[in-house]
Scaffold this motif. Structure first.
Motif, PDB file in Angstrom:
ATOM      1  N   GLU A   1       3.747  -7.234 -45.661  1.00 56.53           N
ATOM      2  CA  GLU A   1       4.536  -6.346 -44.792  1.00 56.53           C
ATOM      3  C   GLU A   1       5.816  -5.879 -45.489  1.00 56.53           C
ATOM      4  O   GLU A   1       6.269  -4.748 -45.284  1.00 56.53           O
ATOM      5  CB  GLU A   1       4.866  -7.062 -43.477  1.00 56.53           C
ATOM      6  CG  GLU A   1       3.623  -7.309 -42.634  1.00 56.53           C
ATOM      7  CD  GLU A   1       3.778  -8.461 -41.660  1.00 56.53           C
ATOM      8  OE1 GLU A   1       4.912  -8.848 -41.345  1.00 56.53           O
ATOM      9  OE2 GLU A   1       2.736  -9.000 -41.222  1.00 56.53           O
TER      10      GLU A   1
ATOM     11  N   SER B   1      -1.066 -11.050 -41.201  1.00 56.30           N
ATOM     12  CA  SER B   1       0.220 -11.675 -40.928  1.00 56.30           C
ATOM     13  C   SER B   1       0.282 -13.008 -41.669  1.00 56.30           C
ATOM     14  O   SER B   1      -0.751 -13.617 -41.960  1.00 56.30           O
ATOM     15  CB  SER B   1       0.419 -11.864 -39.423  1.00 56.30           C
ATOM     16  OG  SER B   1      -0.638 -12.628 -38.867  1.00 56.30           O
TER      17      SER B   1
ATOM     18  N   MET C   1       7.079  -6.835 -32.843  1.00 54.14           N
ATOM     19  CA  MET C   1       6.954  -7.446 -31.526  1.00 54.14           C
ATOM     20  C   MET C   1       7.262  -8.924 -31.707  1.00 54.14           C
ATOM     21  O   MET C   1       6.707  -9.578 -32.583  1.00 54.14           O
ATOM     22  CB  MET C   1       5.519  -7.266 -31.039  1.00 54.14           C
ATOM     23  CG  MET C   1       5.212  -7.967 -29.749  1.00 54.14           C
ATOM     24  SD  MET C   1       3.446  -7.788 -29.369  1.00 54.14           S
ATOM     25  CE  MET C   1       3.018  -9.517 -29.226  1.00 54.14           C
TER      26      MET C   1
ATOM     27  N   PHE D   1      -6.212 -11.042 -39.333  1.00 56.65           N
ATOM     28  CA  PHE D   1      -6.920  -9.987 -40.084  1.00 56.65           C
ATOM     29  C   PHE D   1      -7.476  -8.910 -39.155  1.00 56.65           C
ATOM     30  O   PHE D   1      -8.584  -8.426 -39.382  1.00 56.65           O
ATOM     31  CB  PHE D   1      -8.057 -10.588 -40.918  1.00 56.65           C
ATOM     32  CG  PHE D   1      -7.599 -11.368 -42.123  1.00 56.65           C
ATOM     33  CD1 PHE D   1      -7.517 -10.769 -43.369  1.00 56.65           C
ATOM     34  CD2 PHE D   1      -7.229 -12.703 -42.007  1.00 56.65           C
ATOM     35  CE1 PHE D   1      -7.095 -11.478 -44.482  1.00 56.65           C
ATOM     36  CE2 PHE D   1      -6.802 -13.422 -43.124  1.00 56.65           C
ATOM     37  CZ  PHE D   1      -6.732 -12.811 -44.362  1.00 56.65           C
ATOM     38  N   GLN D   2      -6.748  -8.547 -38.099  1.00 61.30           N
ATOM     39  CA  GLN D   2      -7.345  -7.609 -37.152  1.00 61.30           C
ATOM     40  C   GLN D   2      -6.397  -6.746 -36.364  1.00 61.30           C
ATOM     41  O   GLN D   2      -6.836  -5.716 -35.816  1.00 61.30           O
ATOM     42  CB  GLN D   2      -8.243  -8.371 -36.165  1.00 61.30           C
ATOM     43  CG  GLN D   2      -7.503  -9.470 -35.394  1.00 61.30           C
ATOM     44  CD  GLN D   2      -8.451 -10.348 -34.595  1.00 61.30           C
ATOM     45  OE1 GLN D   2      -8.882  -9.976 -33.526  1.00 61.30           O
ATOM     46  NE2 GLN D   2      -8.799 -11.496 -35.134  1.00 61.30           N
ATOM     47  N   VAL D   3      -5.136  -7.119 -36.214  1.00 58.06           N
ATOM     48  CA  VAL D   3      -4.262  -6.375 -35.305  1.00 58.06           C
ATOM     49  C   VAL D   3      -4.209  -4.892 -35.690  1.00 58.06           C
ATOM     50  O   VAL D   3      -4.334  -4.009 -34.837  1.00 58.06           O
ATOM     51  CB  VAL D   3      -2.849  -7.012 -35.257  1.00 58.06           C
ATOM     52  CG1 VAL D   3      -1.839  -6.060 -34.627  1.00 58.06           C
ATOM     53  CG2 VAL D   3      -2.902  -8.326 -34.485  1.00 58.06           C
TER      54      VAL D   3
ATOM     55  N   LEU E   1       4.812  -1.822 -39.512  1.00 62.79           N
ATOM     56  CA  LEU E   1       4.879  -2.939 -38.572  1.00 62.79           C
ATOM     57  C   LEU E   1       5.049  -4.277 -39.278  1.00 62.79           C
ATOM     58  O   LEU E   1       4.287  -4.601 -40.202  1.00 62.79           O
ATOM     59  CB  LEU E   1       3.610  -2.991 -37.703  1.00 62.79           C
ATOM     60  CG  LEU E   1       3.625  -1.978 -36.557  1.00 62.79           C
ATOM     61  CD1 LEU E   1       3.034  -0.674 -37.024  1.00 62.79           C
ATOM     62  CD2 LEU E   1       2.897  -2.524 -35.358  1.00 62.79           C
TER      63      LEU E   1
HETATM   64  N1  AMP Z   1       3.969  -9.353 -33.550  1.00 64.47           N
HETATM   65  C1  AMP Z   1       3.771  -8.338 -34.399  1.00 64.47           C
HETATM   66  N2  AMP Z   1       4.705  -7.367 -34.543  1.00 64.47           N
HETATM   67  C2  AMP Z   1       4.520  -6.329 -35.405  1.00 64.47           C
HETATM   68  N3  AMP Z   1       3.432  -6.196 -36.171  1.00 64.47           N
HETATM   69  C3  AMP Z   1       2.468  -7.136 -36.074  1.00 64.47           C
HETATM   70  C4  AMP Z   1       2.574  -8.252 -35.187  1.00 64.47           C
HETATM   71  N4  AMP Z   1       1.470  -9.007 -35.341  1.00 64.47           N
HETATM   72  C5  AMP Z   1       0.701  -8.393 -36.279  1.00 64.47           C
HETATM   73  N5  AMP Z   1       1.292  -7.262 -36.722  1.00 64.47           N
HETATM   74  C6  AMP Z   1       0.814  -6.324 -37.765  1.00 64.47           C
HETATM   75  O1  AMP Z   1      -0.574  -6.471 -37.925  1.00 64.47           O
HETATM   76  C7  AMP Z   1      -0.909  -6.936 -39.240  1.00 64.47           C
HETATM   77  C8  AMP Z   1      -2.112  -7.845 -39.182  1.00 64.47           C
HETATM   78  O2  AMP Z   1      -1.842  -8.988 -38.392  1.00 64.47           O
HETATM   79  P1  AMP Z   1      -2.939 -10.117 -38.135  1.00 64.47           P
HETATM   80  O3  AMP Z   1      -4.066  -9.509 -37.407  1.00 64.47           O
HETATM   81  O4  AMP Z   1      -2.226 -11.179 -37.338  1.00 64.47           O
HETATM   82  O5  AMP Z   1      -3.341 -10.643 -39.487  1.00 64.47           O
HETATM   83  C9  AMP Z   1       0.388  -7.585 -39.731  1.00 64.47           C
HETATM   84  O6  AMP Z   1       0.483  -7.618 -41.147  1.00 64.47           O
HETATM   85  C10 AMP Z   1       1.441  -6.673 -39.103  1.00 64.47           C
HETATM   86  O7  AMP Z   1       1.627  -5.492 -39.852  1.00 64.47           O
END
Ligand code: AMP
Ligand code: FAD
Lengths: 262, 321
Positions: free
Chosen positions: A39, A124, A62, A130-132, A6
């Motif tokens: 990523e 991201s 996304m 730090f959670q998705v 992702l």
């Molecule tokens: N809009 C998005 N589309 C695809 N992958 C995402 C998206 N947002 C977050 N991720 C994935 O979730 C990880 C953690 O995102 P975050 O929680 O924003 O730090 C990222 O490194 C991506 O691999």
């Protein structure tokens, strides 16, 4: 192995980050775009695992329609399928992002079978929630460890079955912790796990021809909401020029002595 | 209860400074809410960790116990925290925004179905609004938070840890952890470096794209060794395979805080700068007087790093002779 990775499209600013007039995002009119280096390494990890163990890797993002650019970059370095979960492009909160992506992943798995490994970035590059990944892993009932800098299958394991474990090395201050996660599993990888390759001419051509799959999914906003972005207060310091070229060495060493690092 | 519950991060009993910072932040937030500070510890060495936190203002330390809690395990530890939240109904759960702190909070958030605001730098007294770090600290976001239990992490180094002895009464709290969660377990540890690391080095000598090759880092190595420091680099360097990623300073590399950062041949892109800005002093060596690294540094030398770096080493040796 069936692998999903992702990525999220973000602007790539240089010496300054300018904010749009409505304070909601980075002014990216004159900027190139990229994905988080974590990523980028996640994409490379997926390609390497498929090279080593066979199978197929899919990349998913996304975002607004422009995110197709980052998906095609992933295909140009060896990913075979790409999926866009289209949105209006405005930033979404982490709960909403995760819930939307869960729906999309479930749809993909219902059609073609489970992904044995889902690879996220550690965080991201823009929102850095730090959670998705952890939220998605939890919703899918799969183990997840973040900060991964090494991935391999145990010796003798049949990669095609999607059964068994994946060995994941996680970076800590003093070295590595080694995890053995039962498949299907999720990991968040960090830059440094590998050195991403550049696309070949053949890869570029393949990426132009590859078909983009679009999966519609949506979810309600969560409890965290962005009000505005702002620049941190900048410490304005006059730079003291100690000199030009090697002749400045004595002045530099005076400074080192003054700071007590000699 | 309605306390601010602090997640105590520890490595087999050793509590990092960042957790004492989290306790320090928690005291201010608890003061604003008129509630007390509690702490949650678990896992191997949890008793050692529990003993350390009263000193920093924890009135009550909940020692979470389960046969399924041992070595660090993000899923099991996250589930234990969810158990503590269900049992104690804290107003706020707070951790330090380290890799492990954020990982545990995200695990808790996912399991308890709550929002989680990572890397806050400022929190309103009622914890319904806050400022958090984006882009690795290059931008800030004002955010609002609506939740029954408010989960936040504080960006490391937001406050300096200060002691404030409190009761620190330890009470055991048994939590339920499904056997299946024992799966994310550490099976081995590989120790790579002892002693100073990039993040703790008193001097960091860094090279950027302009260094030109793997071999051309030798003079930087020599200067760093002379000063008891470490060599760092920019992403342009790791991307070229000249140095390992563990040497990279920046948003996706290491955040450093040396007494002096000597940045040579580095332009100072925001993603590099956020890793360097914690340095007490910065000396930029660059051919371009307009480079961002130069204009942001306290000190600069305009010149070719290939000439300046060896000259510094020579001068250091001369003065020591
Ligand atoms: N809009 C998005 N589309 C695809 N992958 C995402 C998206 N947002 C977050 N991720 C994935 O979730 C990880 C953690 O995102 P975050 O929680 O924003 O730090 C990222 O490194 C991506 O691999
Ligand atoms: C999401 C994201 C995350 C990133 N994370 C990081 C990160 O963690 N760390 C990081 O470093 N980068 C990171 N980057 C990359 C960053 O944007 C820059 O591309 C990178 O820092 C540039 O490296 P550099 O300064 O070495 O190279 P350049 O920008 O090419 O700068 C080279 C400098 O050397 C000077 N120079 C040339 N010749 C000489 C000479 N002979 N002597 C002295 N000076 C000379 C030039 O004037 C110039 O200032 C990230 C990028 C993105 C998009």
């Amino acid at each position: 192995m069936r692998i999903l990775t992702l990525v999220k499209r973000v602007p790539a600013p240089g010496a300054r980050i300018n904010i749009t007039e409505d304070s909601q995002y980075v002014d990216d009119k004159n900027l190139g775009h990229a994905v988080s280096p974590h990523e980028e390494c996640g994409v490379e990890a997926a390609v390497q695992l498929v090279e080593q163990y066979g199978g197929e890797a899919t990349v998913l993002s996304m975002g607004g329609p422009e995110a197709e650019e980052q998906l095609r970059v992933a295909v140009s370095v060896g990913i075979s399928k790409m999926v866009l979960v289209p949105t209006d492009g405005a930033p979404k909160d982490p709960q909403q992002t995760a819930a939307t992506l869960v729906t999309a992943i479930e749809e993909l798995e219902a059609a073609d079978g489970p992904f044995h490994l889902i690879i996220f970035g550690n965080e991201s590059a823009d929102q850095g929630g730090f959670q998705v990944g952890i939220r998605i892993a939890n919703a899918l009932g799969r183990p997840m460890v973040n900060g991964i800098k090494g991935l391999e299958l145990p010796e003798g394991q049949d990669p095609a079955s999607g059964e068994g474990h994946i060995i994941a090395r996680r970076e800590v201050d003093s070295g590595f912790e080694v995890y053995e996660l039962p498949l299907p599993a999720c990991v968040g990888v960090k830059e440094g796990i590998n050195l991403p390759r550049y696309p070949t001419m053949k890869g570029r051509l393949a990426s132009k021809k590859a078909e983009l799959t679009s999966v519609d999914a949506s979810a309600e906003p969560g409890g965290q909401a962005q009000v505005r972005l702002k620049s941190p207060p900048e410490k304005v310091s006059e730079t003291v020029i100690l000199g030009n070229g090697p002749d400045a060495a004595p002045a530099i060493v005076d400074l080192l002595e003054e700071l007590g690092v000699m | 209860m309605s306390a601010v519950l602090v997640v105590i991060e520890h490595d087999r009993g050793h509590v990092p400074e960042s957790t004492f910072e989290a306790l320090t932040s928690a005291r201010a937030i608890a003061g604003g809410l008129g509630v007390s500070v509690h702490a949650a510890v678990m896992g191997d060495g949890g008793d050692l960790a529990a003993a350390a936190v009263g000193e920093y203002g924890a009135d009550v330390v909940h020692h979470l116990t389960s046969p399924n809690l041992g070595d660090y395990n993000p899923e099991a530890w996250g589930q234990a925290l969810a158990g503590a939240v269900a049992a104690e109904s804290p107003a706020v759960v707070l951790a330090s925004g380290t890799d492990r702190g954020n990982e545990l909070m995200a695990q808790l958030a996912a399991r308890a179905d709550l929002p989680f605001v990572a890397n806050c730098v400022d929190v309103a007294p009622d914890v319904t609004s806050m400022t958090r770090s984006q882009w690795g600290g290059a931008l800030l976001e004002d955010a609002t938070l609506e939740a029954d239990v408010k989960l936040i992490s504080m960006a490391p180094h937001t406050v300096e840890a200060s002691a404030a002895p409190a009761a620190g009464a330890v009470s055991e709290l048994a939590v339920d952890i499904d056997d299946s969660l024992v799966r994310s377990v550490i099976t081995d540890r590989v120790v790579l470096s002892e002693g100073i690391t990039l993040s703790t080095a008193p001097v960091v000598v860094s090279g950027g794209r302009a260094v030109g090759s793997e071999e051309a880092f030798a003079p930087l190595e020599e200067l760093a060794a002379e000063l008891g420091g470490k060599v760092g680099c920019s992403r342009a360097v790791t991307n070229n395979g000249w140095r390992p990623h563990s040497d990279q300073v920046g948003q996706t590399g290491t955040r450093i805080a040396p007494q002096i950062y000597i940045a040579t041949g580095i332009s100072g892109a925001t993603q590099h700068w956020v890793g360097a800005m914690g340095s007490k002093n910065i000396l930029a060596i660059n051919t371009d007087p307009e480079a961002n690294m130069v204009t942001k540094a306290g000190w600069a030398v305009i010149g070719d790093l290939h000439e300046v770096v060896p000259a510094i080493t020579e001068e250091v040796k001369k003065r020591r002779a």
